[in-house]
Structures are given as C-alpha cells and as structure tokens.
Motif scaffolding. Structure first.
Motif, mmCIF file in Angstrom:
data_model
loop_
_atom_site.group_PDB
_atom_site.id
_atom_site.type_symbol
_atom_site.label_atom_id
_atom_site.label_comp_id
_atom_site.label_asym_id
_atom_site.label_seq_id
_atom_site.Cartn_x
_atom_site.Cartn_y
_atom_site.Cartn_z
ATOM 1 N N ASP A 1 -9.371 6.539 -7.678
ATOM 2 C CA ASP A 1 -9.010 5.139 -7.417
ATOM 3 C C ASP A 1 -9.235 4.272 -8.654
ATOM 4 N N SER B 1 -2.879 2.437 -14.750
ATOM 5 C CA SER B 1 -1.702 1.621 -14.435
ATOM 6 C C SER B 1 -1.760 0.275 -15.158
ATOM 7 N N MET C 1 -0.662 10.311 -6.824
ATOM 8 C CA MET C 1 0.356 9.316 -6.499
ATOM 9 C C MET C 1 1.655 9.968 -6.031
ATOM 10 N N VAL D 1 1.117 10.825 -2.456
ATOM 11 C CA VAL D 1 1.248 9.644 -1.594
ATOM 12 C C VAL D 1 2.721 9.334 -1.332
ATOM 13 N N ILE D 2 3.520 9.364 -2.401
ATOM 14 C CA ILE D 2 4.944 9.053 -2.282
ATOM 15 C C ILE D 2 5.659 10.087 -1.416
ATOM 16 N N ARG E 1 4.954 9.741 2.245
ATOM 17 C CA ARG E 1 5.740 8.643 2.826
ATOM 18 C C ARG E 1 7.176 9.097 3.076
ATOM 19 N N ILE F 1 9.167 2.240 -1.280
ATOM 20 C CA ILE F 1 8.031 2.892 -1.944
ATOM 21 C C ILE F 1 7.707 2.193 -3.261
ATOM 22 N N TRP F 2 8.736 1.867 -4.051
ATOM 23 C CA TRP F 2 8.490 1.180 -5.328
ATOM 24 C C TRP F 2 7.869 -0.193 -5.097
ATOM 25 N N GLN G 1 5.971 -1.087 -2.545
ATOM 26 C CA GLN G 1 4.614 -0.940 -2.017
ATOM 27 C C GLN G 1 3.656 -0.323 -3.025
ATOM 28 N N HIS G 2 4.180 0.411 -4.011
ATOM 29 C CA HIS G 2 3.323 1.087 -5.000
ATOM 30 C C HIS G 2 3.806 0.798 -6.419
ATOM 31 N N GLN H 1 2.185 0.251 -9.010
ATOM 32 C CA GLN H 1 1.373 0.933 -10.020
ATOM 33 C C GLN H 1 1.935 2.315 -10.335
ATOM 34 N N PHE H 2 2.639 2.922 -9.380
ATOM 35 C CA PHE H 2 3.261 4.221 -9.615
ATOM 36 C C PHE H 2 4.330 4.118 -10.697
#
Length: 237
Positions: A36, A43, A84, A87-88, A91, A116-117, A119-120, A122-123
């Motif tokens: 984390d 990022s 990450m 996680v993607i 989803r 997804i982009w 919501q995330h 930082q990815f």
C-alpha cells in the motif's frame, strides 16, 4: 522490535499449528502494508523518483523488513504492478459478459474497462512509469501474463458469438480490439489535466465520464457491427 520478534512475541504460548497461521497472517499483513505504501510512493514519484527509505518511513517499518519481503526496489515495484493488475483483473472478472448477448456484452466490457481507469488513476501512473522503463518488470512477470488469458478468452467469446449471429464483422484481432478499448478510455483519464486546460471545462464529473464511456462504446461497436446504421448498439444494456 523487529518483525520477527513481534511475531515470536505474539505466538508465544500458542500451539504449533496456530503459530504457523499467526506467522502467515502477520507476514501477509506486513506485505499488504508495504504494498500500500509502495503504491502511493511509486504512483506519486514514478519508479526513478521513488526511494525505499520513503516507503519504509510511510509503513513505520525498518527498511530491512521491506528487503526481507521483496528483496530490492525492482522486485517491490514488480510486486506493486502485479498487485494492481490483479485488482483490475478481478474487477473485469465480475463482468459476466458471457451471460449477455454479444452487443450488450461488448458495450459492457468497454464501460467496465473505462470505469477501472476512473476508480484507479494510480494504476495509469504506474503504467506510465513502467513504459518509460520499456516494460521491463511486466516482461519479467509470468503472473501478469497469465492474468490476461481469461480476458482474451472473454473477448474471443463475444467476437465469436457476434460473428456467428451475423452482427459482428469477421477477422477482428482480440488483442488489437482490447488495445483500442484501452486507448479510447484510458487516454481521457491520463490526459485530463491538459484537456481541461485546453478546453476550459471539467472532464471528471459523473455526467461527463458517463458521456465519454458511452462515446467510446459507440465507437467500438460501430467498428465491430456489420450494419452499424441498422443496429442500435445501446439496446439491451
């Protein structure tokens, strides 16, 4: 107190089988704390700008604990990328597109990928940093490679069913298609600040994001459909 000392103190007086579980839980918890913090730092500052000392400071752990769990900065960055991507993909696995007709399933895939982009974000920053490194960590990771086989299979299923029904064109490459879906959705998010400056408008309101994702889905479907003019790609969603 070191990580090991803390585990031994917690485990004292506990039966052997429970000690193993306690150690595993403690190790998993420590890894999550490190991942984390590393996600935040990588990022924010990219691979080159990030420092292990700063990551350790944010975790409150000794730097040697980070090295114990991940070996070095390269391995830690690769682990963050794998986390990450997982996680993607989790989803995207929720999509259940095989239960939908091909047109609705493809539209939902585009909308899902775009969200997804959002919501995330930082990815996207991690991906930008990794591309500056010519993808060296992703190339080393069989974990990430194997994650994308189910996604390709899902796209292939939608294309095959759509072609069999006579609604999708033939000879569509699933990898090219996914790259196009990503380009139409991710570029909007990763370049939003310059777009907002150029066009003097907010691009991140829920209404604007919804409009953009619908626009992207329409473009993908008009490319895929045999008869775009005679088929309303928004139906059935």
């Amino acid at each position: 107190m070191t990580d090991r000392e803390e585990i031994e103190q917690l485990a004292s007086g506990i039966p052997a089988t429970k000690k193993v579980t306690t150690r595993r839980k403690s190790s998993d918890g420590t890894r999550k704390i490190i991942l984390d913090a590393a996600l935040e730092v990588f990022s924010e500052k990219g691979y080159d700008g990030a420092r292990v000392d700063e990551i350790a400071l944010r975790t409150g752990l000794n730097k040697n604990v980070l090295y114990h769990h991940f070996g070095n900065k390269d391995e830690l960055f690769k682990a963050v990328l794998e986390h990450m991507y997982q996680v993607i993909r989790e989803r995207q696995n929720d999509l259940q597109s095989r239960d939908l007709d091909p047109v609705s399933g493809m539209r939902k895939l585009v909308m899902f990928t775009g969200r997804i982009w959002v919501q995330h974000p930082q990815f996207l920053r991690l991906l930008h940093s990794e591309n500056l490194l010519e993808g060296r960590h992703v190339k080393q990771s069989d974990v990430i490679y194997n994650m994308y086989s189910p996604l390709t299979a899902t796209i292939n299923d939608l294309l095959t069913r759509g072609q069999a029904a006579g609604v999708f064109r033939d000879n569509i490459d699933p990898v090219d298609l996914y790259i196009s879906i990503s380009a139409l959705t991710a570029h909007y998010i990763s370049n939003r600040y310059t777009f907002e400056g150029i066009f003097k408008m907010s691009l991140m309101s829920p209404q604007r994001i919804k409009h953009r994702l619908e626009h992207a889905a329409d473009m993908i479907l008009r490319f895929l459909l045999v008869d775009p003019a005679g088929h309303d790609g928004s139906k059935g969603c």
